[in-house]
Design an enzyme around this catalytic site. Structure first.
Site, PDB file in Angstrom:
ATOM      1  N   GLY A   1      52.694  40.198  37.022  1.00  0.00           N
ATOM      2  CA  GLY A   1      53.871  41.055  36.193  1.00  0.00           C
ATOM      3  C   GLY A   1      53.412  41.901  35.402  1.00  0.00           C
ATOM      4  O   GLY A   1      52.396  41.700  34.845  1.00  0.00           O
TER       5      GLY A   1
ATOM      6  N   GLU B   1      51.709  41.431  46.343  1.00  0.00           N
ATOM      7  CA  GLU B   1      51.239  42.766  46.534  1.00  0.00           C
ATOM      8  C   GLU B   1      52.046  43.551  47.801  1.00  0.00           C
ATOM      9  O   GLU B   1      52.702  42.505  48.434  1.00  0.00           O
ATOM     10  CB  GLU B   1      49.711  42.846  46.781  1.00  0.00           C
ATOM     11  CG  GLU B   1      49.013  41.981  46.113  1.00  0.00           C
ATOM     12  CD  GLU B   1      48.645  42.825  44.787  1.00  0.00           C
ATOM     13  OE1 GLU B   1      48.758  44.082  44.546  1.00  0.00           O
ATOM     14  OE2 GLU B   1      48.256  41.857  43.621  1.00  0.00           O
TER      15      GLU B   1
ATOM     16  N   GLU C   1      40.200  41.936  31.043  1.00  0.00           N
ATOM     17  CA  GLU C   1      40.778  40.762  31.023  1.00  0.00           C
ATOM     18  C   GLU C   1      41.783  40.365  31.948  1.00  0.00           C
ATOM     19  O   GLU C   1      41.936  39.218  32.352  1.00  0.00           O
ATOM     20  CB  GLU C   1      41.409  40.582  29.288  1.00  0.00           C
ATOM     21  CG  GLU C   1      41.939  39.311  29.069  1.00  0.00           C
ATOM     22  CD  GLU C   1      41.217  37.934  29.174  1.00  0.00           C
ATOM     23  OE1 GLU C   1      40.232  37.797  28.270  1.00  0.00           O
ATOM     24  OE2 GLU C   1      41.290  37.250  30.075  1.00  0.00           O
TER      25      GLU C   1
ATOM     26  N   LYS D   1      40.885  43.356  39.697  1.00  0.00           N
ATOM     27  CA  LYS D   1      40.027  42.240  40.292  1.00  0.00           C
ATOM     28  C   LYS D   1      39.244  42.744  41.605  1.00  0.00           C
ATOM     29  O   LYS D   1      37.824  42.282  41.508  1.00  0.00           O
ATOM     30  CB  LYS D   1      40.860  40.945  40.518  1.00  0.00           C
ATOM     31  CG  LYS D   1      42.042  41.062  41.554  1.00  0.00           C
ATOM     32  CD  LYS D   1      43.397  41.273  40.946  1.00  0.00           C
ATOM     33  CE  LYS D   1      44.343  41.717  41.887  1.00  0.00           C
ATOM     34  NZ  LYS D   1      45.584  41.244  41.452  1.00  0.00           N
TER      35      LYS D   1
ATOM     36  N   LYS E   1      39.161  36.597  42.048  1.00  0.00           N
ATOM     37  CA  LYS E   1      39.183  36.387  40.714  1.00  0.00           C
ATOM     38  C   LYS E   1      38.272  35.219  40.373  1.00  0.00           C
ATOM     39  O   LYS E   1      37.561  35.292  39.231  1.00  0.00           O
ATOM     40  CB  LYS E   1      40.545  35.682  40.240  1.00  0.00           C
ATOM     41  CG  LYS E   1      41.655  36.937  40.252  1.00  0.00           C
ATOM     42  CD  LYS E   1      42.968  36.380  40.609  1.00  0.00           C
ATOM     43  CE  LYS E   1      43.959  37.507  40.255  1.00  0.00           C
ATOM     44  NZ  LYS E   1      45.405  37.033  40.641  1.00  0.00           N
TER      45      LYS E   1
ATOM     46  N   GLY F   1      46.019  37.273  34.754  1.00  0.00           N
ATOM     47  CA  GLY F   1      47.198  38.125  34.064  1.00  0.00           C
ATOM     48  C   GLY F   1      47.103  38.067  32.748  1.00  0.00           C
ATOM     49  O   GLY F   1      45.988  38.464  31.786  1.00  0.00           O
TER      50      GLY F   1
ATOM     51  N   VAL G   1      41.918  38.600  35.837  1.00  0.00           N
ATOM     52  CA  VAL G   1      41.857  37.222  36.036  1.00  0.00           C
ATOM     53  C   VAL G   1      43.163  36.534  35.126  1.00  0.00           C
ATOM     54  O   VAL G   1      42.979  36.552  34.126  1.00  0.00           O
ATOM     55  CB  VAL G   1      40.506  36.413  36.000  1.00  0.00           C
ATOM     56  CG1 VAL G   1      40.741  35.117  36.324  1.00  0.00           C
ATOM     57  CG2 VAL G   1      39.491  37.030  36.797  1.00  0.00           C
TER      58      VAL G   1
HETATM   59  N1  HSE Z   1      49.210  39.370  43.254  1.00  0.00           N
HETATM   60  C1  HSE Z   1      48.856  38.991  42.398  1.00  0.00           C
HETATM   61  C2  HSE Z   1      49.386  37.560  42.147  1.00  0.00           C
HETATM   62  C3  HSE Z   1      49.080  39.959  41.072  1.00  0.00           C
HETATM   63  O1  HSE Z   1      50.448  37.341  42.638  1.00  0.00           O
HETATM   64  O2  HSE Z   1      49.020  36.869  41.347  1.00  0.00           O
HETATM   65  C4  HSE Z   1      48.269  39.384  40.019  1.00  0.00           C
HETATM   66  O3  HSE Z   1      46.887  39.490  40.360  1.00  0.00           O
END
Ligand code: HSE
Length: 324
Positions: A302, A190, A129, A105, A205, A134, A132
């Site tokens: 994930g 992260e 895809e 992203k 996003k 997951g 944004v």
């Molecule tokens: N670190 C991000 C989250 C990962 O917690 O949503 C997915 O983009």
């Protein structure tokens, strides 16, 4: 049956989840794509890490050009994360005639026009895809079956880490710092959680969503953004007294024909559909002028949910390659 060859950049958590998705569901993915799909080369330094997948040592390379210049490779999956060198790698892949799929992203939001234009100029597919929501197929939905709408409003919970933190603070009265640690242990925050908790990840996003839904590119740094670091247990209790929950909301709305947008902690009445989205789950609430209100819900982070979206993009491109 033709074999579509794939080069994978990065075998970290998401790279491993993507590889595993293909390994688990190979027969059905290949049947749907009407071709064989093989990840033949993987750019990754950490070749010795324990991974719950079968990779042969000869699949690893340390040289990105050995992927970009390989005439047998049709698709490059970029899962390195971060803006650079990911963007340069994606552009090189496209300039060498490779289709590109990414979950990145930050890179897509920072260089949206450049990446889209380079893909167009080189006649290759560029799909993102997984960047944004997951595993939630929101980008595909707004760019295909919902394209007949004028979008009026998009509201999203687009970050698993912050939603997990806010949920745990709300449900169990836990402190921000303690829950952040748990989110990192669970693998959806992260390593450096700044982008999550300061709302930067959500701004990335939202930038991508607005570019696709409203044909308006706004750089992430131009989206007014507030994260959750200042939210206290007292804020959460006060919201609860008012029958509300605090959620980190990405919002883009057309107001008198003008697009208004922000990322900020927002008090939502308990009756709002987004108020019941808990923990690492994400959701996107969309209002279109024909379809009216829709809600998309699922795991926004994930390895396997993200791997599912990445492989979905690969499958769609492989279908096109297989026909050539
Ligand atoms: N670190 C991000 C989250 C990962 O917690 O949503 C997915 O983009």
């Amino acid at each position: 049956m033709k074999t579509v060859q794939v080069g994978l950049l990065g075998l970290g958590n998401i790279g491993t989840g993507t590889y595993k998705t293909l390994e688990m569901n190979k027969a059905q993915i290949e049947a749907a794509a009407e071709c064989k799909i093989e990840i033949t080369k993987i750019l990754e330094r950490d070749v010795d890490r324990e991974r719950d997948i079968t990779v042969r040592p000869e699949q690893f390379t340390q040289d990105p050009d050995s992927i970009f210049k390989d005439p047998e490779i049709d698709i490059v999956i970029e899962l390195l994360g971060g803006i650079e060198p990911a963007t340069t790698f994606m552009l090189s892949a496209m300039e060498n005639g490779k289709h590109v799929v990414t979950a990145n992203k930050a890179a897509v939001a920072a260089n949206f026009d450049k990446l889209m234009n380079t893909a167009r100029e080189n006649g290759v597919e560029f799909r993102f895809e997984a960047s944004v929501g997951g595993g939630i197929p929101i980008l595909n939905a707004i760019t295909t079956v919902l394209r007949s709408n004028q979008f009026e409003e998009i509201l999203g919970i687009l970050n698993g880490t912050t939603n997990y933190i806010l949920t745990q603070m709300t449900e169990y009265g836990l402190r921000y710092e303690d829950v952040l640690k748990k989110a990192q242990e669970k693998g959806f925050a992260e390593a450096d959680p700044t982008a999550d908790v300061e709302g930067i990840d959500v701004a990335n996003k939202l930038s991508i969503l607005m570019a696709l839904a409203f044909d308006t590119y706004v750089a992430p740094e131009d989206i007014p953004t507030t994260g959750i670091t200042q939210i206290t247990r007292k804020d959460i209790t006060s919201a609860a007294v008012n029958g509300c929950k605090i959620k980190l909301i990405a919002s883009a709305k057309l107001v008198d024909g003008k697009l208004e947008y922000s990322v900020k902690p927002t008090q939502l009445p308990n009756s709002h559909p987004l108020a019941s989205i808990n923990n690492e789950f994400n959701a996107v609430f969309v209002k279109g002028n024909a379809v009216d209100e829709l809600m998309f819900y699922g795991k926004g982070a994930g390895p396997l949910p993200t791997g599912s979206a990445v492989m979905g993009d690969v499958l769609e491109i492989a279908k096109l390659c297989g026909r050539k």
